[in-house]
Design an enzyme around this catalytic site. Structure first.
Site, PDB file in Angstrom:
ATOM      1  N   HIS A   1       0.795  -1.221   0.000  1.00  0.00           N
ATOM      2  CA  HIS A   1       0.000   0.000   0.000  1.00  0.00           C
ATOM      3  C   HIS A   1       0.823   1.265   0.000  1.00  0.00           C
ATOM      4  CE1 HIS A   1      -3.426   2.558   0.701  1.00  0.00           C
ATOM      5  NE2 HIS A   1      -4.208   1.511   0.596  1.00  0.00           N
TER       6      HIS A   1
ATOM      7  N   THR B   1      -6.478   9.962   1.870  1.00  0.00           N
ATOM      8  CA  THR B   1      -7.717   9.482   2.483  1.00  0.00           C
ATOM      9  C   THR B   1      -8.022  10.269   3.750  1.00  0.00           C
ATOM     10  OG1 THR B   1      -6.595   7.821   3.830  1.00  0.00           O
ATOM     11  CG2 THR B   1      -7.361   7.131   1.638  1.00  0.00           C
TER      12      THR B   1
ATOM     13  N   SER C   1     -12.739   4.292   5.244  1.00  0.00           N
ATOM     14  CA  SER C   1     -11.811   5.096   4.458  1.00  0.00           C
ATOM     15  C   SER C   1     -12.570   5.891   3.403  1.00  0.00           C
ATOM     16  CB  SER C   1     -10.779   4.187   3.780  1.00  0.00           C
ATOM     17  OG  SER C   1      -9.878   4.945   3.013  1.00  0.00           O
TER      18      SER C   1
END
Length: 764
Positions: A470, A560, A549
């Site tokens: 990520h 985010t 999120s």
């Protein structure tokens, strides 16, 4: 999706042994460096910035303007009102024979100045238009006259045929919310889960923070928001991701599944060749900016900055902090098969190989009978180890086998050819989907290179999947691994423990989907979030902090924000659903109030007025200044036991689910954030299907992914039955042999919940 996991698991500035790391850099220096990094990113994209910097104009528009000025001059007209004559006077005198050249240069300079002024005006106008967020605050499905006017102006100023990064210079910067509003919203969010005594104490800490420290910390954030591209995103990447010392596997990766019902070919090599070819074609289009920017609701551009590091990117481990290594290009992929690493070329004379040529190379790897070198088979387990451990071992590995390591870290991406089949099976659909999810999330702990931006996983029956890190292989690893074999063994042991402890469950829910929710005039995301609150309460018998999120890509380099979905309104609805005295109309009224509250929170988060990123940035500044804030410390020590995320389908034009209903993806998921919590992701595919991906820890006596899956199905049906149009879903559900869940006594215990072996999802 894994953003939810990393965010809720954030423990700022802690080493692996729990000792605090002091942030010694002066805060002004750190803010200066943040801005410097922003400017360096702009300089590294000079050509992109040139093409996008003139948007919505084009380089050809300068030539048109210059030609028009020359024509006017030929007709003895002066559109510059004398300015071109003054420019000619300032130019050097090269003699009478060059008098015409001075005129052309003067016209070119005037055209350039006028062209630049027009472009600057267009940029300012577009940025002002994109700073308007009133459209977000309007009722669902409605559009006021001011918003219609705004939309028309955006379309006028947006130009035609935008490229991927065309809007970057016009996107507004993420605003720094009012600290008073942030603290007020935070207190409101924790009220449903705190006792009166705990809430009063938290409120006292909050008021003390506002009185003593808030204004100073806020001043530094406003300074950073003016100087850097984004006041929070670079710190979020560094402190939540790169400074985390936890293993990447389960903690920082997420997975995406293939088509649920269809496999284009059962041949593993053919599927791998076609997939790699398609991905590299996408990379080619990405480099040329031929991919159109994402437009929210078809009109509002989102930030495209995160596209830059999809390919050729590796997260390099460090003892205290990782860093992202991104290459401009790579013409090979790293391949793992039966414990062996291969470096497979993807280009010939700078042109991409055909799918057939790539398939032949994959087939040669599959047919290669050579055994793995000593310790080669489990080498990738090191990337699943704690980051500090892997950093120390990698230093030795780089010294002894630099070329082999570069073959993996320098690849466009990583490909794993698994020896086992995966995907949905008719014999045991629920168990097969769960095994498919687990294989993508964790594998066997040593068959994924978790540092790569993503791993393409191709199973023996042709099924695909992605494992994605990520934050952002004909060269087997040689026998130089002898000196580090003990580290590999320890890493493998830890990876297997982590992998075997994850309980994954996939629930394809097909009784209703987005079309039914739309007919109820409700937001589909809010509908699911409130239903999840009901399901979780039935599972655990209590409310908990819930992370959802939400994206902030309306702003430059936005990432985010958190939506705190466990609101007072949602809790009131859940209590009413569990109260036998409450009627369905009363529950429905409370449900609509809870949905409206969730929508308000979601829109506030998307427009930069959320709670958690602001509090996070304030906390980081306090650490740089060595200020102790009991309030901020308490905020960042909270336990989030339910982390959720919706998987958006942003390119619906690529999916014809009406004519080809079998070609639907079941989305993906991520690991649980808390040892006693759940990770839940969901995707709407088409109008009649919702797929949930649930994860938890098997070691917990409080969680069970299959049990929560059944509660989610029951909660969806109970909520739908509150609407007259949805009452027939429950009749269909009862007809399938499942019991009605409305007004059950409390929540199901582990002993009374259905066993994992007998648990099934809706009919496939």
């Amino acid at each position: 999706m894994a953003e939810a996991h990393q965010a809720v698991g954030f423990r700022p500035s802690l080493t692996s042994d729990g000792a605090e790391v002091e942030l010694s850099a002066p805060v002004l220096q750190e803010i200066y460096l943040s801005g410097l990094r922003s400017w360096k990113r702009h300089l590294s994209r000079f050509w992109n910035d040139f093409l996008t910097g003139v948007f919505p104009a084009s380089p050809l528009s300068w030539l048109f303007l210059f030609s028009a000025i020359q024509l006017a001059w030929f007709l003895q007209l002066d559109p510059s009102l004398g300015l071109m004559e003054k420019i000619k006077e300032l130019l050097p005198d090269w003699g009478g024979q060059h008098h015409g050249l001075r005129g052309v240069l003067a016209a070119a300079l005037f055209a350039s100045c006028l062209w630049g002024a027009l472009i600057f005006t267009l940029h300012v106008a577009l940025r002002l238009l994109l700073s308007y967020h009133g459209w977000l605050l309007e009722p669902h499905g409605a559009m006021s006259s001011p918003t219609k006017t705004w939309l028309a102006l955006v379309r006028i100023f947006s130009g035609r045929h935008p490229m991927l990064f065309s809007y970057q210079r016009s996107l507004p910067r993420q605003p720094v919310p009012s600290v008073q509003d942030t603290v007020r919203k935070y207190l409101e969010s924790v009220r449903p889960i705190l006792s009166d005594e705990d809430f009063d104490w938290t409120a006292v800490l909050a008021q003390e923070f506002l009185r003593l420290q808030a204004s100073l910390l806020q001043w530094y954030l406003r300074l950073k928001s003016w100087w850097a591209s984004n006041y929070v995103s670079d710190w979020w990447e560094e402190f939540v991701y790169l400074r985390s010392r936890n293993p990447l596997m389960v903690n920082s990766n997420y997975y995406m599944m293939d088509f649920l019902y269809v496999t284009p070919t059962p041949l593993q090599a053919a599927r791998a060749g076609n997939a790699v070819h398609a991905l590299l074609l996408y990379r080619h289009r990405l480099n040329r900016q031929e991919i159109p920017p994402t437009l929210l609701m078809g009109m509002r551009p989102l930030c495209s900055a995160q596209y830059e590091k999809i390919f050729n990117t590796t997260r390099i481990p460090g003892v205290q902090k990782d860093y992202i290594r991104h290459l401009h290009d790579s013409q090979h992929v790293a391949v793992f098969h039966r414990g062996r690493f291969f470096r497979m070329g993807t280009h010939s004379r700078n042109s991409l190989l055909s799918p057939r040529a790539l398939e032949q190379q994959f087939q040669r790897i599959l047919d290669d009978p050579s055994p793995a070198c000593p310790h080669e088979e489990h080498l990738a387990a090191l990337t699943a180890a704690p980051r500090g451990t892997w950093a120390q071992v990698r230093t030795s590995l780089k010294t002894q086998a630099a070329e082999a390591l570069e073959a993996v870290e320098g690849a466009a991406f990583f490909v794993s050819l698994d020896a086992e089949p995966a995907g949905l099976t008719r014999e045991d659909p629920a168990a097969s989907l769960d095994a498919y999810a687990h294989a993508l999330l964790a594998g066997r702990g040593h068959d994924r290179w978790f540092d790569k931006s993503f791993t393409l996983i191709v199973f023996s029956n042709g099924k695909l999947g992605l494992s994605v890190e990520h934050s952002w292989a004909d060269c087997p690893i040689s026998g130089h691994m002898w000196e580090i074999h003990s580290s590999i063994s320890l890493a493998l042991r830890g990876a297997k423990i982590l992998s075997e402890n994850v309980d994954c469950h996939v629930v394809p829910f097909s009784l209703f989907g987005k079309s039914f929710i739309r007919r109820c005039h409700l937001s589909s995301d809010s509908f699911i979030q409130i239903a999840l609150q009901l399901a979780h309460f039935r599972d655990r018998g209590q409310f908990c902090l819930t992370y959802e999120s939400a994206m902030t890509r309306l702003f430059l380099e936005g990432r985010t924000e958190t939506v705190r979905s466990c609101t007072r309104e949602a809790c009131n609805f859940v209590r009413a659903m569990e109260d036998k005295e409450k009627t369905d109309p009363q529950c429905l009224a409370l449900f609509r109030v809870a949905v409206d509250k969730h929508q308000a929170l979601l829109k506030a988060a998307m427009s930069g007025q959320g709670v958690d990123r602001h509090l996070f940035a304030l906390y980081i500044v306090s650490r740089f200044l060595h200020l102790q804030s009991p309030f901020l410390t308490q905020v960042h020590s909270e336990q989030w036991q339910l982390s959720t995320s919706q998987i958006p389908v942003q390119q619906m034009h690529l999916f014809d689910v009406h004519n080809y209903p079998d070609y639907v993806s079941s989305g993906g998921g991520f690991g649980p954030a808390d040892d006693h919590g759940y990770g839940v992701s969901y995707i709407f595919m088409g109008d009649g299907m919702i797929t949930f991906h649930i994860s938890s820890k098997k070691s917990s006596t409080k969680t069970d992914s299959h049990r929560l899956g059944q509660h989610i199905e029951d909660a969806l049906l109970d909520v739908a039955s509150l609407f007259q149009a949805g009452q027939h879903f429950k009749r269909r559900f009862r007809g399938s042999g499942k019991e009605n869940s409305r007004h059950r006594c409390g929540f199901l215990s582990r002993q009374t919940g259905a066993s994992k072996a007998s648990m099934t999802s809706t009919d496939f």
